[in-house]
Design an enzyme around this catalytic site. Structure first.
Site, PDB file in Angstrom:
ATOM      1  N   ASP A  56       0.908  -1.115   0.063  1.00  0.00           N
ATOM      2  CA  ASP A  56      -0.162   0.129  -0.150  1.00  0.00           C
ATOM      3  C   ASP A  56       0.698   1.246  -0.131  1.00  0.00           C
ATOM      4  O   ASP A  56       0.425   2.301  -0.564  1.00  0.00           O
ATOM      5  CB  ASP A  56      -1.089  -0.010   0.936  1.00  0.00           C
ATOM      6  CG  ASP A  56      -2.204  -0.940   1.180  1.00  0.00           C
ATOM      7  OD1 ASP A  56      -2.074  -1.710   0.168  1.00  0.00           O
ATOM      8  OD2 ASP A  56      -2.864  -1.179   2.029  1.00  0.00           O
TER       9      ASP A  56
ATOM     10  N   GLY B 217     -12.464  26.902 -36.777  1.00  0.00           N
ATOM     11  CA  GLY B 217     -13.581  27.156 -37.584  1.00  0.00           C
ATOM     12  C   GLY B 217     -13.111  27.009 -39.100  1.00  0.00           C
ATOM     13  O   GLY B 217     -13.815  26.304 -39.855  1.00  0.00           O
ATOM     14  N   LEU B 218     -12.181  27.849 -39.638  1.00  0.00           N
ATOM     15  CA  LEU B 218     -12.114  27.894 -41.099  1.00  0.00           C
ATOM     16  C   LEU B 218     -11.743  26.454 -41.487  1.00  0.00           C
ATOM     17  O   LEU B 218     -11.952  26.177 -42.668  1.00  0.00           O
ATOM     18  CB  LEU B 218     -11.090  29.266 -41.432  1.00  0.00           C
ATOM     19  CG  LEU B 218     -11.052  29.497 -42.785  1.00  0.00           C
ATOM     20  CD1 LEU B 218     -12.582  29.949 -43.526  1.00  0.00           C
ATOM     21  CD2 LEU B 218     -10.037  30.882 -42.974  1.00  0.00           C
TER      22      LEU B 218
ATOM     23  N   ASP C  84     -15.397  32.954 -36.090  1.00  0.00           N
ATOM     24  CA  ASP C  84     -14.517  31.777 -36.086  1.00  0.00           C
ATOM     25  C   ASP C  84     -15.300  30.740 -35.372  1.00  0.00           C
ATOM     26  O   ASP C  84     -15.042  29.589 -35.484  1.00  0.00           O
ATOM     27  CB  ASP C  84     -13.152  32.085 -35.652  1.00  0.00           C
ATOM     28  CG  ASP C  84     -12.239  30.792 -36.099  1.00  0.00           C
ATOM     29  OD1 ASP C  84     -12.009  30.518 -37.220  1.00  0.00           O
ATOM     30  OD2 ASP C  84     -11.956  29.910 -35.290  1.00  0.00           O
TER      31      ASP C  84
HETATM   32  S1  SF4 Z   1      -2.147  -7.000  -2.249  1.00  0.00           S
HETATM   33 FE1  SF4 Z   1      -3.467  -5.107  -2.473  1.00  0.00          FE
HETATM   34  S2  SF4 Z   1      -3.944  -4.599  -0.301  1.00  0.00           S
HETATM   35 FE2  SF4 Z   1      -2.136  -6.183  -0.570  1.00  0.00          FE
HETATM   36  S3  SF4 Z   1      -0.477  -4.923  -0.369  1.00  0.00           S
HETATM   37 FE3  SF4 Z   1      -1.054  -5.095  -2.572  1.00  0.00          FE
HETATM   38  S4  SF4 Z   1      -2.291  -3.491  -3.254  1.00  0.00           S
HETATM   39 FE4  SF4 Z   1      -2.343  -3.485  -0.942  1.00  0.00          FE
END
Ligand code: SF4
Ligand code: SF4
Lengths: 427, 527
Positions: free
Chosen positions: B36, B422-423, B287
């Site tokens: 994460d 436009g043109l 235009d």
């Molecule tokens: S598997 Fe999903 S929840 Fe687990 S670390 Fe990877 S991204 Fe995060």
């Protein structure tokens, strides 16, 4: 020389003490491997069974600039899936059915476990069995875990390949010796190695993973395998359990690493010295010439590795021995001694090795060392640049073809470019 | 379970990170597995921030489960306090930690840190990024400004006549779509009206700044997705009025000025007389005639799509043929807006559904997110990006606000540039059939005239095209001659011509489309 690999240099650091750290780890999880695996195995699809975080990770790590629709997706677990396990299984079956209706060309489907699916103990191997029955005629379904509680970054590839090994056809005990190269390589690198093995008379040669899931090589007691990637501990173990034997070698980075790696196979297949020299001469010569462009720029410069891909040790060996760089610290998420035995022997004495991570403490060490170049993850690079350190994204080393003679120069260039840029800029 | 390839919003803890990262002097301790930590790169790479987000992840592993993950959390929080010495701390869990139920709030409380600690409960399996940001901001405001609240029922003392009115700007975050420049633009606009900005939050604010939010006379809600909940609480607690108009577009900026002037008791005449925007004149310039009735599809966050629809319809003379959002929390507002343009709102976070809709509607312009940019590219429709999810290109080096008069200028350019000028559009009609001038030729400003090699995307495009055609055609076929005639129609209206003709033929039960049918249909539908 013998299949056990290159001669041991006793001054190496295979016995050196290791700094083991436990703290915040700034690494991707194993799901990330899907980004290169889905391009490598061209008829496979990866379905992550996870959370919105997993989907967001894949999107952020791969970038939203992918041109074709990727061959991966996420089945995002929702509140009601958590309510009852039976429902979650039904839901998964529904999603897989929906996916295979949309992408009928998929031959191999990986159900990829994530932290949430592991924590709620959603049994993906049972799900795979169940779904295999349903889709037996068109699609094979396998599973592995790329979860961040079990794998870091490149270990997802290990888990994926380990799931493929049981699918490899059995080679009989009478089958002639064969070589298996284990670990994803860019197609261009694979082709180069194949040509070299052909010229050496080593073979038949198989690659794991293959470009198509229908081309899984055979494995048996006469299979010898060379690891192309250092992070494949489980794959190695399972291959060994099928009777195959690992050849110990450094990894094919730079002229020296590539030569030693090829030599391990050549020795095992009884290729004589003169033929080996003749076949590899051109490549070695070209690699050395390519590296010479970067000698001046890199020699004597210090480099600090934050842990990321597990490629850190072979890369540090290459940079110190072939480009005379000084190693400030080599951080690696895991140090697999068996896979890296030949590498550790070649590291300079007294090098600082760290395993695991406490990112804040490691940042303190990097600041104190003020290395000329810092290899780190995407989250750390810009902040370190802002502190005046020159950095290289570790992930680029995974996504770029860097193995073999013909890529030695490219590999050196990856390290030279940030320094070159830092030297050019006057802003 | 929801099958998804791309997502419009991250998980709610990423929303919390956007609040923490926007601020100074705060730290977020997040119970989460190692992977994460990828979220850091959103800020350091996509937004190019020069500092790491102020977030400590516990990065627990499988072997820690069931034993001491709570201890890991406590250590991480204690260490983070010691190392970073924040003025306040946020604590919470990511989706995985939510499942192991360690209760970061309770654990942090047990540590008795000498700073305010705000626990966040962000249900990851129900909610998403913007909601997470909104909740985080709301709880932070409650926790830090709450202690300064007047007794319930007390009236606000009247503003001291000697000083200028003061407001807070609420809602800009880290990783926000042009938030940095919007703040600068609106601060300047308010200053010209004689209004000071007391606190901008969360962007650039410290916990101490949050604590004094109640001192301002009123609140300007820049981004309702982020700030509406907090602003509502401030209104109830401190009797601070809050603005409703989001100043994106020329008309909305005028409305905003009037609304703010009314709340603050200042005279807007001078500022309105100046109204320094090029949009009205550029839009009226001859235009721009070609923009008339261009069919536009709009998708993104609620604030940006509602604003974009008003601009498209009222200020550029487009026709809104589709309007939608991934912000479910604001579905009502978007539905109401859509209704006023006679379309039904598309409320979804499934980009495949959006793709289907775009293919079905065949708009001449898509205003959307990075995702719609890809959809539009595949379907060969011009597209401009108007909303998050953000991309590195959404943090341009130049000043590029979306709000206020300068924002209206920026938006004029953004919406109009992907279209033919436009043109040029007329010239295309005049030169069609010229051997050097056909739709496979790249425009001259995009380099050499050779057609690009077909890549995967293009192959996919033609597949989609075929699939679409197949779905419409069924009974109707094109006579070769008619097909040839169709090729003579400029490519940017050809898709529409094809569809209209087929619809026309189908409705009349014609089996074959001839040149006559083509022109009958043309006459029937008009342009
Ligand atoms: S598997 Fe999903 S929840 Fe687990 S670390 Fe990877 S991204 Fe995060
Ligand atoms: S790699 Fe760069 S350009 Fe591509 S998606 Fe990521 S941020 Fe955008």
């Amino acid at each position: 020389m013998n299949p056990a690999g290159v001669a041991r240099v006793t001054t190496g650091c295979s016995e050196a003490p290791i700094l083991r750290e436990r703290g915040q780890r700034e690494v991707f999880c194993g799901l990330t491997g899907i980004i290169w695996l889905h391009r490598k195995i061209q008829d496979a699809f990866f379905l992550i069974v996870g959370s919105r975080t997993c989907a967001h990770l894949m999107q952020s790590a791969a970038g939203v600039m992918i041109f074709a629709e990727p061959r991966f997706a996420t089945a995002v677990i929702e509140e009601r899936d958590l309510a009852g396990m039976a429902d979650a299984n039904e839901e998964l079956d529904r999603v897989v059915t929906q996916l295979l209706a949309r992408r009928p060309e998929i031959k191999l489907l990986f159900l990829v476990g994530s932290c949430p699916s592991e924590v709620i103990k959603l049994d993906l191997s049972r799900a795979a069995d169940r779904l295999n029955e349903k889709f037996a005629s068109t699609t094979r379904i396998l599973n592995y875990s790329g979860s961040g509680i079990e794998t870091t970054f490149t270990q997802g590839e290990d888990a994926c390949l380990a799931a493929l090994v049981p699918q490899m056809p059995e080679a009989s005990a009478q089958a002639p010796a064969s070589l298996l190269v284990v670990g994803s390589l860019a197609d261009v690198v694979e082709d180069q190695f194949r040509r070299l093995f052909d010229d050496l008379g080593v073979g038949p040669v198989g690659f794991l993973p293959p470009r198509s899931s229908t081309e899984l090589p055979e494995v048996g007691p006469n299979t010898r395998f060379l690891m192309a990637q250092p992070y494949l501990a489980d794959t190695r173990r399972i291959l060994e359990s099928r009777g195959a034997k690992a050849l110990q070698a450094p990894f094919p980075f730079g002229a020296e690493g590539t030569t030693a790696w090829l030599k391990a196979a050549a020795d095992c297949f009884g290729v004589d010295e003169s033929r080996f020299t003749a076949v590899t001469a051109l490549g070695r010569e070209r690699a050395k010439r390519a590296l010479s462009h970067y000698q001046e720029q890199l020699a004597g410069k210090s480099i600090f590795f934050f842990p990321d891909s597990q490629l850190e040790i072979p890369l540090a060996r290459f940079l110190s021995r072939e480009l005379s760089m000084r190693i400030a610290e080599i951080g690696t998420p895991y140090l697999h001694r068996q896979n890296l035995a030949a590498e550790l022997d070649l590291l300079p004495e007294g090098v600082v090795l760290s395993e695991g991570q406490d990112v804040d403490r490691q940042l303190d060490r990097a600041r104190a060392a003020r290395p000329d170049l810092t290899v780190c993850g995407l989250g750390l690079a810009n902040p370190l640049e802002a502190e005046g350190l020159t950095t290289k994204w570790a992930i680029e080393l995974v996504f770029t073809p860097i193995q073999g003679y013909e890529q030695a120069g490219d590999l050196a260039e990856l390290f030279a470019r940030p320094l070159n840029r830092a030297a050019r800029l006057e802003v | 379970m929801q099958l998804t390839v791309w997502t419009y919003e991250g998980p709610p803890h990423v929303g919390a990170m956007r609040i923490a990262t926007a601020m100074e002097g705060i730290h977020y301790v997040l119970h989460a597995p190692q992977g994460d930590t990828y979220a850091d790169l959103l800020f350091t790479m996509i937004e190019r921030r020069n500092k790491r987000p102020p977030v400590t992840y516990t990065t627990f592993e499988a072997r820690d489960l069931g034993t001491d993950t709570a201890e890991i959390f406590k250590n991480a929080a204690r260490d983070a306090y010691e190392r970073f010495q924040p003025q306040a701390m946020l604590v919470g869990a990511s989706c995985t930690a939510e499942l192991i139920q360690d209760d970061p709030g309770g654990l942090a409380k047990a540590l008795a840190l000498p700073i305010p600690v705000v626990p966040l409960e962000l249900p990851s399996y129900q909610r998403k990024e913007n909601w997470g940001a909104s909740e985080t901001f709301y709880h932070l405001v409650r926790a830090l400004a709450g202690p300064h609240a007047p007794a319930p029922g007390t009236e606000r003392p009247p503003r001291d006549a000697g000083r200028r009115p003061r407001c807070n700007l609420l809602g800009p975050t880290a990783l926000g779509f042009r938030h940095r420049d919007d703040v600068a633009e609106i601060t300047r606009l308010l200053d010209r009206l004689g209004i000071d900005v007391a606190v901008t939050a969360p962007l650039g604010a410290t916990p101490a700044d949050i604590a004094r939010l109640g001192e301002a006379d009123f609140n300007v809600v820049l981004y309702p997705e982020i700030a509406q909940t907090a602003a509502g609480w401030l209104t109830r607690t401190f009797r601070q009025p809050a603005t409703k108009t989001v100043p994106i577009g020329f008309g909305a900026t005028i409305d905003f000025i009037k609304e703010v002037a009314e709340i603050a008791g200042v005279d807007p005449t001078a500022v309105l007389a100046g109204a320094p925007s090029r949009l009205p004149w550029y839009s009226r310039s001859v235009d721009s005639t070609y923009l008339t009735g261009k069919r536009v599809f709009i998708f993104g966050d609620a604030t940006h799509v509602v604003s974009a629809a008003r601009i498209a319809d009222k200020e550029l003379g487009f026709k809104v043929v589709g309007l939608g959002t991934y912000s479910r929390e604001f579905a009502r507002d978007v539905r109401a807006a859509a209704e006023s343009y006679g379309v039904e709102a598309l409320i979804t976070d499934d980009y495949l559904e959006v793709e289907e809709k775009v293919a079905e509607l065949h708009p001449e312009l898509v205003l959307g997110t990075q995702m719609e940019r890809h959809i539009a590219k595949r379907l060969r429709v011009p597209c401009a990006v108007i909303s998050a999810p953000v991309h590195v290109q959404d943090f341009p080096a130049r000043y590029s606000p979306q709000m206020g008069f300068e924002g209206a200028n920026v938006i004029f350019d953004t919406f109009v540039h992907p279209l033919m000028m436009g043109l040029e559009e007329h010239l295309l009609g005049m030169f069609r059939g010229d051997f050097e001038f056909h739709d496979e030729v790249q425009p001259s400003h995009l380099g050499h005239g050779a057609a690009p090699a077909p890549d995967q995307t293009q192959i996919k495009e033609t597949e989609i095209e075929k699939a679409e055609i197949a779905s419409v055609v069924q009974a109707v076929t094109w006579a070769a001659e008619a097909e040839q005639e169709l090729r003579k129609i400029p490519f940017f209206v050809r898709g529409k011509a094809r569809r209209n003709t087929e619809r026309f033929a189908e409705e009349r039960g014609l089996a074959t489309i001839t040149v006559e049918t083509l022109y009958d249909a043309k006459a029937h539908f008009g342009r």
